[in-house]
Design a protein around this motif. Structure first.
Motif, PDB file in Angstrom:
ATOM      1  N   ILE A 164      66.237 -58.532 102.976  1.00 54.92           N
ATOM      2  CA  ILE A 164      66.164 -57.447 102.000  1.00 54.92           C
ATOM      3  C   ILE A 164      67.206 -56.401 102.360  1.00 54.92           C
ATOM      4  O   ILE A 164      67.397 -56.073 103.539  1.00 54.92           O
ATOM      5  CB  ILE A 164      64.739 -56.831 101.964  1.00 54.92           C
ATOM      6  CG1 ILE A 164      64.678 -55.706 100.924  1.00 54.92           C
ATOM      7  CG2 ILE A 164      64.288 -56.345 103.320  1.00 54.92           C
ATOM      8  CD1 ILE A 164      63.264 -55.205 100.673  1.00 54.92           C
ATOM      9  N   ASN A 179      70.678 -52.094  97.412  1.00 53.65           N
ATOM     10  CA  ASN A 179      71.521 -52.600  96.328  1.00 53.65           C
ATOM     11  C   ASN A 179      71.607 -51.557  95.229  1.00 53.65           C
ATOM     12  O   ASN A 179      71.151 -51.759  94.123  1.00 53.65           O
ATOM     13  CB  ASN A 179      70.968 -53.910  95.772  1.00 53.65           C
ATOM     14  CG  ASN A 179      71.871 -54.509  94.697  1.00 53.65           C
ATOM     15  OD1 ASN A 179      73.066 -54.253  94.685  1.00 53.65           O
ATOM     16  ND2 ASN A 179      71.285 -55.284  93.799  1.00 53.65           N
ATOM     17  N   ASP A 180      72.156 -50.385  95.608  1.00 55.60           N
ATOM     18  CA  ASP A 180      72.242 -49.310  94.633  1.00 55.60           C
ATOM     19  C   ASP A 180      73.459 -48.455  94.944  1.00 55.60           C
ATOM     20  O   ASP A 180      73.376 -47.465  95.655  1.00 55.60           O
ATOM     21  CB  ASP A 180      70.960 -48.463  94.676  1.00 55.60           C
ATOM     22  CG  ASP A 180      70.924 -47.433  93.554  1.00 55.60           C
ATOM     23  OD1 ASP A 180      71.862 -47.414  92.739  1.00 55.60           O
ATOM     24  OD2 ASP A 180      69.972 -46.647  93.522  1.00 55.60           O
ATOM     25  N   ARG A 194      67.335 -49.401  93.840  1.00 56.29           N
ATOM     26  CA  ARG A 194      66.998 -50.818  93.818  1.00 56.29           C
ATOM     27  C   ARG A 194      67.340 -51.483  95.159  1.00 56.29           C
ATOM     28  O   ARG A 194      68.205 -51.022  95.901  1.00 56.29           O
ATOM     29  CB  ARG A 194      67.748 -51.547  92.691  1.00 56.29           C
ATOM     30  CG  ARG A 194      67.344 -51.076  91.300  1.00 56.29           C
ATOM     31  CD  ARG A 194      68.080 -51.860  90.230  1.00 56.29           C
ATOM     32  NE  ARG A 194      67.575 -53.221  90.089  1.00 56.29           N
ATOM     33  CZ  ARG A 194      66.500 -53.546  89.353  1.00 56.29           C
ATOM     34  NH1 ARG A 194      65.811 -52.618  88.732  1.00 56.29           N
ATOM     35  NH2 ARG A 194      66.119 -54.794  89.253  1.00 56.29           N
ATOM     36  N   THR A 216      67.690 -55.585  97.046  1.00 51.74           N
ATOM     37  CA  THR A 216      67.872 -57.016  96.803  1.00 51.74           C
ATOM     38  C   THR A 216      67.136 -57.800  97.876  1.00 51.74           C
ATOM     39  O   THR A 216      67.279 -57.520  99.072  1.00 51.74           O
ATOM     40  CB  THR A 216      69.361 -57.400  96.827  1.00 51.74           C
ATOM     41  OG1 THR A 216      70.038 -56.747  95.751  1.00 51.74           O
ATOM     42  CG2 THR A 216      69.540 -58.909  96.676  1.00 51.74           C
ATOM     43  N   VAL A 244      66.584 -61.679  99.191  1.00 57.65           N
ATOM     44  CA  VAL A 244      67.014 -63.079  99.120  1.00 57.65           C
ATOM     45  C   VAL A 244      65.993 -63.903  99.891  1.00 57.65           C
ATOM     46  O   VAL A 244      65.809 -63.703 101.101  1.00 57.65           O
ATOM     47  CB  VAL A 244      68.426 -63.276  99.703  1.00 57.65           C
ATOM     48  CG1 VAL A 244      68.805 -64.755  99.658  1.00 57.65           C
ATOM     49  CG2 VAL A 244      69.441 -62.430  98.935  1.00 57.65           C
ATOM     50  N   SER A 281      67.494 -64.910  94.575  1.00 59.34           N
ATOM     51  CA  SER A 281      67.883 -63.512  94.732  1.00 59.34           C
ATOM     52  C   SER A 281      67.111 -62.652  93.732  1.00 59.34           C
ATOM     53  O   SER A 281      67.125 -62.914  92.524  1.00 59.34           O
ATOM     54  CB  SER A 281      69.385 -63.344  94.508  1.00 59.34           C
ATOM     55  OG  SER A 281      69.774 -61.999  94.615  1.00 59.34           O
ATOM     56  N   THR A 314      66.201 -58.609  92.550  1.00 54.58           N
ATOM     57  CA  THR A 314      66.451 -57.168  92.650  1.00 54.58           C
ATOM     58  C   THR A 314      65.286 -56.431  92.004  1.00 54.58           C
ATOM     59  O   THR A 314      64.746 -56.885  90.986  1.00 54.58           O
ATOM     60  CB  THR A 314      67.764 -56.758  91.956  1.00 54.58           C
ATOM     61  OG1 THR A 314      67.652 -56.994  90.550  1.00 54.58           O
ATOM     62  CG2 THR A 314      68.935 -57.542  92.527  1.00 54.58           C
ATOM     63  N   ALA A 349      65.610 -61.761  88.658  1.00 51.87           N
ATOM     64  CA  ALA A 349      65.875 -62.768  89.686  1.00 51.87           C
ATOM     65  C   ALA A 349      66.824 -63.819  89.152  1.00 51.87           C
ATOM     66  O   ALA A 349      66.934 -64.045  87.932  1.00 51.87           O
ATOM     67  CB  ALA A 349      64.564 -63.415  90.136  1.00 51.87           C
TER      68      ALA A 349
END
Length: 279
Positions: A170, A173-174, A181, A183, A185, A198, A200, A219
């Motif tokens: 994790i 992702n922003d 947010r 991400t 995986v 993946s 988000t 996803a």
């Protein structure tokens, strides 16, 4: 007739003037009262100095006992969260501190812990940069019964720790910092093959269950979007194990994604110290 000088019984010479006697209220008496007044002023000065010295001693004794109590609290916290006591900061707010001996209460306490590992049941989480404030502390002399009327805390869970909890990598992702947010995986089995999914989403927390939630998810599998009907069970598999430790009445209020990890805040009333230390 012999002429001889005649002497009268009363001398004819001028009467000698003697200095006047000192009367009551004269300068001599004033001098005596002035001396007494001087002694009185000196006595008052000595009394003031003694009082000042006693006040200084009382302050030093009070501060000494407060410092000792703060070290003891730091030792208890360090032992319970696996930290070095020298890194734990404790400040007790009570003036005078020794009033606790009579009231068994503290006005407030601030605690800072750079690293705290909390284990409850099957959940173990390492928190970073924890700052906590408690006020209205009762039964302060017995840690097993100590209760804070109100308490709040903030801290952070780093991404490696979050990846362990989530069962997949994790990360933040922003780029804009507006949506918060993350991400995730996660490796999954599809028709016997291991593939990376993946996801988000915006992280949050459910106060009662202490589960980390993932809202507004999307996803993809190898760049191909996954339909919502398939995404739901994937999210449930992640959040089911993505649970934070139980801290009694000190409940998780919010989570926010940052480049360093998830920043969290906790709030609570009637919080027992034993629920936080596990002792």
């Amino acid at each position: 007739m012999n002429e001889h000088p005649t002497f009268s019984a009363t001398p004819s010479e001028p009467t000698q003037v003697l200095p006047p006697r000192t009367r009551a209220g004269s300068g001599t008496v004033v001098t005596v009262e002035g001396g007494r007044r001087s002694h009185g002023v000196v006595a008052w000065l000595i009394a003031l100095v003694v009082i000042a010295l006693l006040a200084v001693v009382a302050v030093i004794v009070d501060q000494t006992f407060q410092a000792r109590a703060e070290r003891n609290v730091a030792d208890v916290i360090a032992t319970s969260v696996g930290a070095d006591a020298s890194t734990v900061g404790v400040t007790i707010h009570n003036r005078p501190f020794l009033a606790v001996l009579v009231t068994d209460e503290l006005q407030g306490i601030d605690v800072t812990v750079p690293k705290a590992t909390v284990a409850r049941d099957d959940t173990t989480v390492t928190f970073r940069d924890v700052k906590a404030h408690a006020s209205g502390i009762r039964h302060a002399r017995q840690s097993s019964q100590t209760v804070a009327e109100t308490m709040s805390a903030t801290g952070r869970i780093d991404w490696p720790e979050l990846s362990r909890l989530a069962g997949g990598k994790i990360s933040y992702n922003d780029d804009t910092g507006d949506t918060g947010r993350v991400t995730i995986v996660r490796e999954m089995s599809v028709l016997g093959a291991r593939v990376d999914v993946s996801i988000t989403a915006v992280p949050g927390v459910e106060a009662t269950s202490r589960r980390v939630t993932l809202s507004n998810p999307s996803a993809s599998l190898d760049g191909i979007p996954i339909p919502d009907m398939l995404l739901k069970p994937i999210l449930e598999g992640i959040t089911q194990r993505f649970t934070l430790p139980d801290l009694g009445n000190l409940q998780y209020d919010s989570l926010k994604a940052t480049p360093q990890g998830l920043e969290f805040s906790l709030v609570g009333t009637e919080v027992k110290l034993s629920d936080l230390t596990g002792q």
